[in-house]
Design a protein around this motif. Structure first.
Motif, PDB file in Angstrom:
ATOM      1  N   TRP A  21     -11.293 -14.591 -42.933  1.00  0.00           N
ATOM      2  CA  TRP A  21     -10.425 -15.494 -43.695  1.00  0.00           C
ATOM      3  C   TRP A  21     -11.101 -16.834 -44.009  1.00  0.00           C
ATOM      4  O   TRP A  21     -10.424 -17.844 -44.192  1.00  0.00           O
ATOM      5  N   ASP A  22     -12.427 -16.839 -44.069  1.00  0.00           N
ATOM      6  CA  ASP A  22     -13.138 -18.089 -44.363  1.00  0.00           C
ATOM      7  C   ASP A  22     -12.775 -18.648 -45.731  1.00  0.00           C
ATOM      8  O   ASP A  22     -12.893 -19.856 -45.965  1.00  0.00           O
ATOM      9  N   SER A  23     -12.340 -17.778 -46.643  1.00  0.00           N
ATOM     10  CA  SER A  23     -11.963 -18.251 -47.975  1.00  0.00           C
ATOM     11  C   SER A  23     -10.648 -19.023 -47.962  1.00  0.00           C
ATOM     12  O   SER A  23     -10.316 -19.697 -48.932  1.00  0.00           O
ATOM     13  N   TRP A  24      -9.895 -18.924 -46.860  1.00  0.00           N
ATOM     14  CA  TRP A  24      -8.602 -19.608 -46.740  1.00  0.00           C
ATOM     15  C   TRP A  24      -8.576 -20.412 -45.439  1.00  0.00           C
ATOM     16  O   TRP A  24      -7.848 -20.078 -44.495  1.00  0.00           O
ATOM     17  N   PRO A  25      -9.364 -21.501 -45.358  1.00  0.00           N
ATOM     18  CA  PRO A  25      -9.476 -22.240 -44.091  1.00  0.00           C
ATOM     19  C   PRO A  25      -8.159 -22.833 -43.605  1.00  0.00           C
ATOM     20  O   PRO A  25      -7.902 -22.869 -42.396  1.00  0.00           O
ATOM     21  N   LYS A  26      -7.317 -23.305 -44.521  1.00  0.00           N
ATOM     22  CA  LYS A  26      -6.037 -23.865 -44.077  1.00  0.00           C
ATOM     23  C   LYS A  26      -5.105 -22.765 -43.577  1.00  0.00           C
ATOM     24  O   LYS A  26      -4.305 -22.983 -42.654  1.00  0.00           O
ATOM     25  N   ILE A 372      -2.867 -12.408 -51.284  1.00  0.00           N
ATOM     26  CA  ILE A 372      -3.832 -13.440 -51.668  1.00  0.00           C
ATOM     27  C   ILE A 372      -3.122 -14.685 -52.189  1.00  0.00           C
ATOM     28  O   ILE A 372      -3.476 -15.821 -51.838  1.00  0.00           O
ATOM     29  N   GLU A 373      -2.109 -14.505 -53.028  1.00  0.00           N
ATOM     30  CA  GLU A 373      -1.398 -15.665 -53.569  1.00  0.00           C
ATOM     31  C   GLU A 373      -0.621 -16.398 -52.479  1.00  0.00           C
ATOM     32  O   GLU A 373      -0.484 -17.627 -52.521  1.00  0.00           O
TER      33      GLU A 373
END
Length: 403
Positions: A21-26, A372-373
């Motif tokens: 999940w590095d693409s979504w850090p928050k 994803i969204e």
């Protein structure tokens, strides 16, 4: 790269465990929950003059009502030796006393007003306090604001149609479940699982569902909507055969593609209030984990309340906009049928799957545009600002499969 190398790379990719999940850090950082939101934590009638312990976003909190009936929420830890205040009792009006030495705190502001075992002139009075949290009754639930900022009005966070609705009836269930709250939100917004996992649910024994859909995701304000573009009742899989959810005894929805409320049933018309709502799709999701599924005759809500990183408080509500005898009829139907089939066996299938989900890593497919969204919503959270995040309108598409 040679053809042989390309073939070996493709073969190796087949067994790759997938992405993290590095693409979504928050999103990754929100495992324990989001602060600065209201959360429903208990039925209103569960909170009285005796303390009730709850845990939200990793915080231990005790609930109790004042003489006037207002709910109050305090940190569930006595500063003296760290004993849980929820094990204590009310020794004076509108206070809570620790069970160990009788340190006593005012419900309204958490200030220590007596140390029973130190006498009435204790120097600790006025020098010690426990943290308090804003608490309100709404929809038959007690809500707590968890955060460091001044709480925004609860009405600003409720689904808009529940702020000033016509007369309504509510049935629901609250239970603690294994699994992270974000995964419950992903599961709730993912229609693909409903068509397959829930095909065995007793709640849907007379309700047919499509085999697969083409959908897209639209964002409007704080809500994500799952919008149907195509509906396919059956499919021929090359070399395998035909698969369908159809059975002769099951009812098909009477709504046309893209217009239906709910994804099952045979209702010919919708409740007037539900039909009047400006919903872009029957399934919608918003922060901090609120799912809304609009059916022709009721709206189902799920609130995924973080207990900690590994457990979630599931709050499921079914709301029908009824009055008089129709309202009584709903309560009878809920208690005898809906509670056990819908909020019981049907919802229990979701619990079963989320508790077993082991992600990341993961391999996503086309219908996971909904997942994803949802994760992208977290990019709007600004932890350093007192302003609400912007709410643009955005569209994402899935050109096939489920969602």
């Amino acid at each position: 790269m040679s053809d042989a190398d390309t073939t070996r790379r493709k073969e190796g990719w087949k067994f790759d465990s997938g992405r993290n999940w590095d693409s979504w850090p928050k999103y990754q950082a929100a495992a324990g929950g989001l602060h600065d939101y209201w959360y429903p934590v208990a039925w209103s009638d569960q909170v009285g003059r005796k303390p009730l312990a709850v845990r939200v976003c990793g915080l231990n909190i005790v609930l109790m009502r004042s003489q006037a009936g207002k709910p109050h929420a305090l940190q569930d830890r006595c500063p003296h030796r760290g004993v849980r205040l929820s094990q204590g009792s009310q020794q004076f009006p509108d206070t809570l006393s620790c069970p160990y030495h009788g340190w006593t705190y005012r419900l309204s502001d958490g200030e220590m007003v007596a140390a029973i075992t130190d006498g009435p002139d204790s120097r600790m009075c006025g020098a010690v306090a426990v943290r308090t949290y804003a608490a309100e009754d709404r929809l038959g639930l007690v809500w707590i604001f968890v955060g460091d900022r001044p709480p925004h009005p609860l009405d600003d966070q409720l689904p808009e149609e529940l702020v000033a609705p016509p007369p309504f009836a509510v049935g629901g269930r609250i239970e603690e479940r294994d699994g992270n709250w974000r995964l419950y939100a992903e599961n709730g917004f993912d229609e693909g699982h409903a068509k397959y996992l829930h095909r065995t649910a007793l709640w849907r024994i007379f309700k047919v569902m499509p085999t697969w859909n083409r959908i897209h995701i639209e964002r409007d304000g704080r809500w994500l909507y799952r919008v149907e573009d195509e509906r396919h009742w059956e499919a021929d899989f090359p070399g395998l055969g035909r698969w369908t959810n159809r059975r002769w005894w099951k009812l098909k929805p009477r709504y046309t593609e893209g217009k239906m409320l709910g994804n099952t049933g045979g209702s010919a018309r919708s409740d007037p209030y539900i039909a009047s709502l400006p919903l872009k799709g029957f399934a919608s999701l918003s922060l901090p984990g609120v799912l809304r599924i609009a059916y022709p005759q009721f709206i189902h809500y799920e609130f995924y309340v973080p207990i900690d990183e590994k457990r979630t408080r599931y709050v499921g509500l079914m709301v029908q906009f009824k009055r008089g005898l129709a309202r009584l009829g709903f309560y009878l139907h809920y208690l005898t049928v809906i509670r056990w089939l819908f909020h019981g066996q049907f919802s229990g299938q979701d619990h079963w799957m989320v508790a077993q989900t082991d992600a990341p890593p993961e391999r996503l497919y086309r219908p996971d545009v909904s997942v994803i969204e949802w994760r992208r919503l977290f990019s709007d959270i600004d932890l350093g600002s007192d302003e609400a995040p912007a709410s643009p309108t955005r569209t994402a598409q899935s050109d096939g499969g489920e969602a």
